[in-house]
Design a protein around this motif. Structure first.
Motif, PDB file in Angstrom:
ATOM      1  N   GLU A   1       0.834  -1.205   0.000  1.00 25.10           N
ATOM      2  CA  GLU A   1       0.000   0.000   0.000  1.00 25.10           C
ATOM      3  C   GLU A   1       0.870   1.256   0.000  1.00 25.10           C
ATOM      4  OE1 GLU A   1      -0.350  -2.470   2.320  1.00 25.10           O
ATOM      5  OE2 GLU A   1      -1.929  -3.455   1.134  1.00 25.10           O
TER       6      GLU A   1
ATOM      7  N   ALA B   1       2.408   1.730  -3.400  1.00 28.03           N
ATOM      8  CA  ALA B   1       1.401   2.222  -4.344  1.00 28.03           C
ATOM      9  C   ALA B   1       1.132   3.708  -4.112  1.00 28.03           C
ATOM     10  CB  ALA B   1       0.109   1.418  -4.206  1.00 28.03           C
TER      11      ALA B   1
ATOM     12  N   ARG C   1       1.584   6.844  -6.580  1.00 28.51           N
ATOM     13  CA  ARG C   1       0.496   7.777  -6.867  1.00 28.51           C
ATOM     14  C   ARG C   1       0.959   9.222  -6.665  1.00 28.51           C
ATOM     15  NH1 ARG C   1      -3.548  10.566  -4.724  1.00 28.51           N
ATOM     16  NH2 ARG C   1      -2.936  10.236  -2.563  1.00 28.51           N
TER      17      ARG C   1
ATOM     18  N   SER D   1       5.772  -6.537 -11.302  1.00 27.11           N
ATOM     19  CA  SER D   1       4.377  -6.704 -11.704  1.00 27.11           C
ATOM     20  C   SER D   1       3.930  -5.420 -12.386  1.00 27.11           C
ATOM     21  CB  SER D   1       3.502  -6.964 -10.483  1.00 27.11           C
ATOM     22  OG  SER D   1       3.189  -5.749  -9.836  1.00 27.11           O
ATOM     23  N   ALA D   2       2.866  -5.516 -13.165  1.00 28.09           N
ATOM     24  CA  ALA D   2       2.410  -4.348 -13.917  1.00 28.09           C
ATOM     25  C   ALA D   2       2.160  -3.163 -12.987  1.00 28.09           C
ATOM     26  CB  ALA D   2       1.141  -4.683 -14.699  1.00 28.09           C
ATOM     27  N   GLU D   3       1.538  -3.446 -11.869  1.00 29.37           N
ATOM     28  CA  GLU D   3       1.225  -2.382 -10.924  1.00 29.37           C
ATOM     29  C   GLU D   3       2.487  -1.790 -10.306  1.00 29.37           C
ATOM     30  OE1 GLU D   3      -1.207  -2.560  -7.042  1.00 29.37           O
ATOM     31  OE2 GLU D   3      -2.483  -3.513  -8.556  1.00 29.37           O
ATOM     32  N   GLU D   4       3.354  -2.679  -9.893  1.00 27.12           N
ATOM     33  CA  GLU D   4       4.616  -2.235  -9.309  1.00 27.12           C
ATOM     34  C   GLU D   4       5.410  -1.428 -10.320  1.00 27.12           C
ATOM     35  OE1 GLU D   4       5.598  -5.910  -6.223  1.00 27.12           O
ATOM     36  OE2 GLU D   4       6.248  -6.026  -8.309  1.00 27.12           O
TER      37      GLU D   4
ATOM     38  N   HIS E   1       4.358   0.267 -12.778  1.00 25.99           N
ATOM     39  CA  HIS E   1       3.725   1.560 -12.993  1.00 25.99           C
ATOM     40  C   HIS E   1       4.149   2.542 -11.910  1.00 25.99           C
ATOM     41  CE1 HIS E   1       0.330   4.482 -13.130  1.00 25.99           C
ATOM     42  NE2 HIS E   1       0.527   4.322 -14.425  1.00 25.99           N
ATOM     43  N   SER E   2       4.096   2.094 -10.679  1.00 23.91           N
ATOM     44  CA  SER E   2       4.506   2.958  -9.569  1.00 23.91           C
ATOM     45  C   SER E   2       5.985   3.321  -9.669  1.00 23.91           C
ATOM     46  CB  SER E   2       4.258   2.253  -8.232  1.00 23.91           C
ATOM     47  OG  SER E   2       2.883   2.085  -8.006  1.00 23.91           O
TER      48      SER E   2
END
Lengths: 161, 161
Positions: free
Chosen positions: A140, A143, A147, B15-18, B20-21
DNA sequence: GGCATATAGATGACATGACAATCAAACGGG
DNA sequence: CCCGTTTGATTGTCATGTCATCTATATGCC
C-alpha cells in the motif's frame, strides 16, 4: 549594501514540519540514485544512462530506433543521446545504422553483446530495486508513493513553461 | 552463445502495478531534479551543489567549517568538496582559510558575496519548491511523502555495507 | 530548378562528480 | 628522537551532461 538577510546567518525556509519532510525527501532521493548507480556499475558495468538506453532498445521488437524517437522516448536532449551513443558504440553495446528513408537520419541498434549485457543486468537491477525500495514498504505504501510521484511528475510537466 | 534472454526482447521486471509505480517514481525524480537545477541556475546562477554548500555554511554561526566536517555534514566525498570549493572560491562565493590548530587542515568560509547570493537565492528556491511540490499535494500527502522518504533513506543507509 | 528555411544529428567547449593516487602534517611506539 | 602509520586535503583522469554551434540533407515557395 546589496546584502539581503532578514536573519543574519539563517535562510528563510519552510515550517519545521515541512522542512523535515522535504529534507527526508531530498536525502532519500540522493542516496537512492547514488546507490542504484553504484550497484548497476558494480554488478553489470553499466551507468544508469547505459541502462536506460538499452532498456528502451529492447522495448522495440526490431531493436533499432531513430535517434529522434529514442530521445523523445526517454526524454533526453538530442546531443546527450548523440554523445551517449558514441560512447556506447565504442563498447559495442549499440551500433549506429544509416537511415535509407532520410539521408540526415540514423538508427541506433542494440548489438548482440548489448542484448546479452542488458539481459544479465536487468534482473540484478530489479533485485536491487526490490531490496532497497519495495521490500522496505508495504504494498500500500509503495502504491501510494507511486500515486504521489505521478501527481508530482504531471504537475512539473505542466509547470514547464 | 552467451546470450541470456528468457524472453526475446523483453526484460524481466516487476508486476504491472509495481512497474507503474516505479516508473512514475523515477520519472518524478528525474524531472524534479532537472527542474530544480534549471530554476536555481536561471534565478540565482547557482548549481544545486553550490546551493547545498552555501546553505551548510550559513547554518553555522561562524560561517566557516573544516573541510572534513562540511563533507560529513552534507554527505559528500572529500575530493568532490575539494573540487567544488576550488571552483566556488574562483567565483568569490567562499574562501579557503588556513587552520591554525592543524597544519594539514583548512576551513571553508563563506564570503560576503556568498552570503548575499545565498540570501537572495534561498527564498526563490523555496518558492520554486512550494510551487512544484508542496502546492501540488495536500499537507497530509506531503507529510506521508516525507515519512516514506525517511523510511527509505534509513533503509538505504542500513543497506550500505 | 533555385534558394530560403527547417530538420537530423554531430561536435566542441565547459561544468560536474567519481575514483585513485599523491602529498604533507600529525601521531605513536620503540 | 625517529620512522611507520594515519589523517586532512589536493590533484589527475576519466565519464557524464549541457549549451551553443556546425554540417548536411530535406522541403517549400517562387
Amino acid at each position: 549594501m546589496t546584502d539581503t538577510e532578514p536573519d543574519p546567518g539563517a535562510v528563510p525556509w519552510l515550517s519545521a514540519e515541512e522542512q523535515h519532510s522535504w529534507r527526508a525527501f531530498v536525502r532519500m532521493h540522493l542516496k537512492l540514485s547514488a546507490r542504484l548507480a553504484a550497484d548497476l556499475q558494480a554488478q553489470s558495468g553499466l551507468s544508469p544512462a547505459d541502462f536506460e538506453v538499452l532498456v528502451a532498445l529492447t522495448d522495440v521488437p526490431e531493436g533499432r530506433v531513430r535517434f529522434q524517437d529514442l530521445a523523445k522516448g526517454i526524454d533526453w536532449e538530442q546531443s546527450r543521446l548523440s554523445h551517449q551513443i558514441r560512447r556506447m558504440a565504442k563498447r559495442d553495446l549499440v551500433a549506429r545504422e544509416e537511415c535509407e528513408e532520410d539521408g540526415r537520419g540514423a538508427y541506433v541498434a542494440i548489438s548482440g553483446h548489448g542484448r546479452a549485457v542488458i539481459g544479465a543486468a536487468a534482473p540484478k537491477h530489479v533485485a536491487t530495486v526490490r531490496r532497497l525500495v519495495l521490500d522496505g514498504l508495504t504494498p500500500e505504501e509503495f502504491a501510494e508513493l507511486g500515486r504521489l510521484s505521478a501527481k508530482l511528475a504531471d504537475r512539473i510537466d505542466r509547470a514547464e513553461p
